[in-house]
Design a protein around this motif. Structure first.
Motif, mmCIF file in Angstrom:
data_model
loop_
_atom_site.group_PDB
_atom_site.id
_atom_site.type_symbol
_atom_site.label_atom_id
_atom_site.label_comp_id
_atom_site.label_asym_id
_atom_site.label_seq_id
_atom_site.Cartn_x
_atom_site.Cartn_y
_atom_site.Cartn_z
ATOM 1 N N LEU A 69 0.817 -1.272 0.128
ATOM 2 C CA LEU A 69 0.105 0.059 -0.153
ATOM 3 C C LEU A 69 1.042 1.242 -0.056
ATOM 4 O O LEU A 69 1.772 1.506 0.752
ATOM 5 C CB LEU A 69 -0.867 -0.198 1.197
ATOM 6 N N ASP A 70 0.554 2.351 -0.863
ATOM 7 C CA ASP A 70 1.317 3.437 -0.942
ATOM 8 C C ASP A 70 0.147 4.505 -1.394
ATOM 9 O O ASP A 70 -0.944 4.535 -1.809
ATOM 10 C CB ASP A 70 2.339 3.442 -2.149
ATOM 11 N N ALA A 71 0.875 5.844 -1.218
ATOM 12 C CA ALA A 71 -0.237 6.980 -1.471
ATOM 13 C C ALA A 71 0.794 8.116 -1.464
ATOM 14 O O ALA A 71 2.123 7.967 -1.225
ATOM 15 C CB ALA A 71 -1.145 7.278 -0.382
ATOM 16 N N ARG A 72 0.375 9.093 -2.040
ATOM 17 C CA ARG A 72 1.454 10.427 -2.156
ATOM 18 C C ARG A 72 1.532 10.923 -0.706
ATOM 19 O O ARG A 72 0.749 10.824 0.192
ATOM 20 C CB ARG A 72 0.836 11.704 -2.846
ATOM 21 N N ASP A 73 2.654 11.629 -0.281
ATOM 22 C CA ASP A 73 2.917 12.183 0.919
ATOM 23 C C ASP A 73 1.991 13.245 1.063
ATOM 24 O O ASP A 73 1.221 13.716 0.019
ATOM 25 C CB ASP A 73 4.356 12.844 0.856
ATOM 26 N N ILE A 74 1.603 13.550 2.312
ATOM 27 C CA ILE A 74 0.502 14.605 2.726
ATOM 28 C C ILE A 74 0.971 15.382 3.950
ATOM 29 O O ILE A 74 1.947 15.013 4.614
ATOM 30 C CB ILE A 74 -0.940 13.589 3.179
ATOM 31 N N THR A 75 0.379 16.561 3.843
ATOM 32 C CA THR A 75 0.753 17.328 4.992
ATOM 33 C C THR A 75 -0.551 17.629 5.896
ATOM 34 O O THR A 75 -1.617 18.138 5.216
ATOM 35 C CB THR A 75 1.401 18.620 4.465
ATOM 36 N N VAL A 76 -0.437 17.388 7.008
ATOM 37 C CA VAL A 76 -1.703 17.875 7.991
ATOM 38 C C VAL A 76 -1.220 19.457 8.505
ATOM 39 O O VAL A 76 -0.514 19.246 9.333
ATOM 40 C CB VAL A 76 -1.707 16.932 9.045
ATOM 41 N N GLU A 77 -2.345 20.192 8.352
ATOM 42 C CA GLU A 77 -2.068 21.521 8.609
ATOM 43 C C GLU A 77 -2.735 22.131 9.763
ATOM 44 O O GLU A 77 -3.611 21.494 10.526
ATOM 45 C CB GLU A 77 -2.740 22.442 7.449
ATOM 46 N N ALA A 123 5.809 11.979 5.002
ATOM 47 C CA ALA A 123 6.633 11.319 3.874
ATOM 48 C C ALA A 123 6.564 9.840 3.957
ATOM 49 O O ALA A 123 7.170 9.583 4.942
ATOM 50 C CB ALA A 123 7.946 12.118 3.846
ATOM 51 N N TRP A 124 5.845 8.908 3.246
ATOM 52 C CA TRP A 124 5.943 7.665 3.387
ATOM 53 C C TRP A 124 7.020 7.015 2.783
ATOM 54 O O TRP A 124 7.750 7.700 2.112
ATOM 55 C CB TRP A 124 4.778 7.139 2.416
ATOM 56 N N SER A 125 7.232 5.982 3.457
ATOM 57 C CA SER A 125 8.733 5.386 3.090
ATOM 58 C C SER A 125 8.788 5.131 1.511
ATOM 59 O O SER A 125 8.028 4.691 1.015
ATOM 60 C CB SER A 125 8.841 3.939 4.046
ATOM 61 N N ASN A 126 10.058 4.881 1.212
ATOM 62 C CA ASN A 126 10.181 4.653 -0.405
ATOM 63 C C ASN A 126 10.837 3.299 -0.385
ATOM 64 O O ASN A 126 11.446 2.987 -1.445
ATOM 65 C CB ASN A 126 11.178 5.763 -0.888
ATOM 66 N N ASP A 127 11.030 2.520 0.811
ATOM 67 C CA ASP A 127 11.450 1.233 0.766
ATOM 68 C C ASP A 127 10.442 0.387 -0.034
ATOM 69 O O ASP A 127 9.432 0.578 -0.256
ATOM 70 C CB ASP A 127 12.128 0.961 2.076
ATOM 71 N N SER A 128 10.736 -1.131 0.036
ATOM 72 C CA SER A 128 9.908 -1.930 -0.544
ATOM 73 C C SER A 128 8.453 -2.115 0.001
ATOM 74 O O SER A 128 7.637 -2.558 -0.566
ATOM 75 C CB SER A 128 10.594 -3.338 -0.565
ATOM 76 N N THR A 129 8.342 -1.930 1.343
ATOM 77 C CA THR A 129 6.985 -2.025 2.019
ATOM 78 C C THR A 129 6.328 -0.817 1.916
ATOM 79 O O THR A 129 4.998 -0.723 2.576
ATOM 80 C CB THR A 129 7.269 -2.160 3.558
ATOM 81 N N ARG A 130 6.561 0.665 1.851
ATOM 82 C CA ARG A 130 5.903 1.749 1.533
ATOM 83 C C ARG A 130 5.235 2.069 2.776
ATOM 84 O O ARG A 130 5.894 2.056 3.824
ATOM 85 C CB ARG A 130 5.026 1.859 0.246
ATOM 86 N N ILE A 131 4.003 2.093 2.755
ATOM 87 C CA ILE A 131 3.262 2.435 4.045
ATOM 88 C C ILE A 131 3.124 1.051 4.712
ATOM 89 O O ILE A 131 3.369 0.974 5.944
ATOM 90 C CB ILE A 131 1.727 2.944 3.675
ATOM 91 N N VAL A 132 2.725 -0.149 4.202
ATOM 92 C CA VAL A 132 2.453 -1.316 4.908
ATOM 93 C C VAL A 132 2.410 -2.360 3.681
ATOM 94 O O VAL A 132 1.832 -2.028 2.649
ATOM 95 C CB VAL A 132 1.421 -1.339 5.758
ATOM 96 N N THR A 133 2.691 -3.734 4.034
ATOM 97 C CA THR A 133 2.124 -4.511 2.988
ATOM 98 C C THR A 133 1.022 -5.604 3.555
ATOM 99 O O THR A 133 1.355 -6.076 4.855
ATOM 100 C CB THR A 133 3.518 -5.431 2.816
ATOM 101 N N ILE A 134 0.136 -5.750 2.624
ATOM 102 C CA ILE A 134 -0.679 -6.962 3.148
ATOM 103 C C ILE A 134 -0.202 -8.293 2.963
ATOM 104 O O ILE A 134 0.537 -8.616 2.280
ATOM 105 C CB ILE A 134 -1.935 -6.809 2.263
#
Length: 134
Positions: A69-77, A123-134
């Motif tokens: 699972l991945d997504a664009r980075d996001i900012t919480v304001e 900023a989500w990780s750019n490694d192989s697991t990104r956000i998380v792996t199912i």
């Protein structure tokens, strides 16, 4: 621990939850007021209001390639001045009692953080697991 809630896995497998198509948001959480029960907690209402620091907008650019699972980075304001120890990704239905908890993240670069009324960039990780792996 960066892990999928057990009941979210079940929802992915029975087709009730779609990472790519459902509105997914990030909740900034203070763990002083919340200890996750990974196989029992299922909705946003399971997280005490005192633990909910701030909520992001809807994630964009979501992908689920090969179960990663991945997504664009996001900012919480304008995050209030409070300790943020974890991130919880959830399917937003507009109601806490039906907004499905998906992922609990409490380890990563920048955690814990205290925004002090400023913004929190995720900023989500750019490694192989990104956000998380199912």
């Amino acid at each position: 621990m960066n892990v999928l809630y057990g009941l979210a896995k079940e929802q992915f497998l029975n087709g009730s939850l779609s990472w790519v198509n459902d509105p997914i948001k990030v909740l900034l959480v203070g763990t002083l007021h919340y200890s996750p029960a990974m196989n029992a907690d299922q909705f946003l209402s399971d997280i005490p209001v005192a633990a909910r620091v701030a909520t992001s907008g809807t994630l964009t650019g979501k992908t689920a390639t090969l179960g990663v699972l991945d997504a664009r980075d996001i900012t919480v304001e304008a995050v209030p001045s409070a300790e943020v120890d974890a991130l919880v990704l959830f399917k937003d239905t507009g109601t806490a009692a039906s907004s499905r908890l998906i992922v609990f993240i409490d380890s990563g670069v920048g955690l814990p953080v205290n925004a002090g009324g400023g913004n929190v960039a995720i900023a989500w990780s750019n490694d192989s697991t990104r956000i998380v792996t199912i």
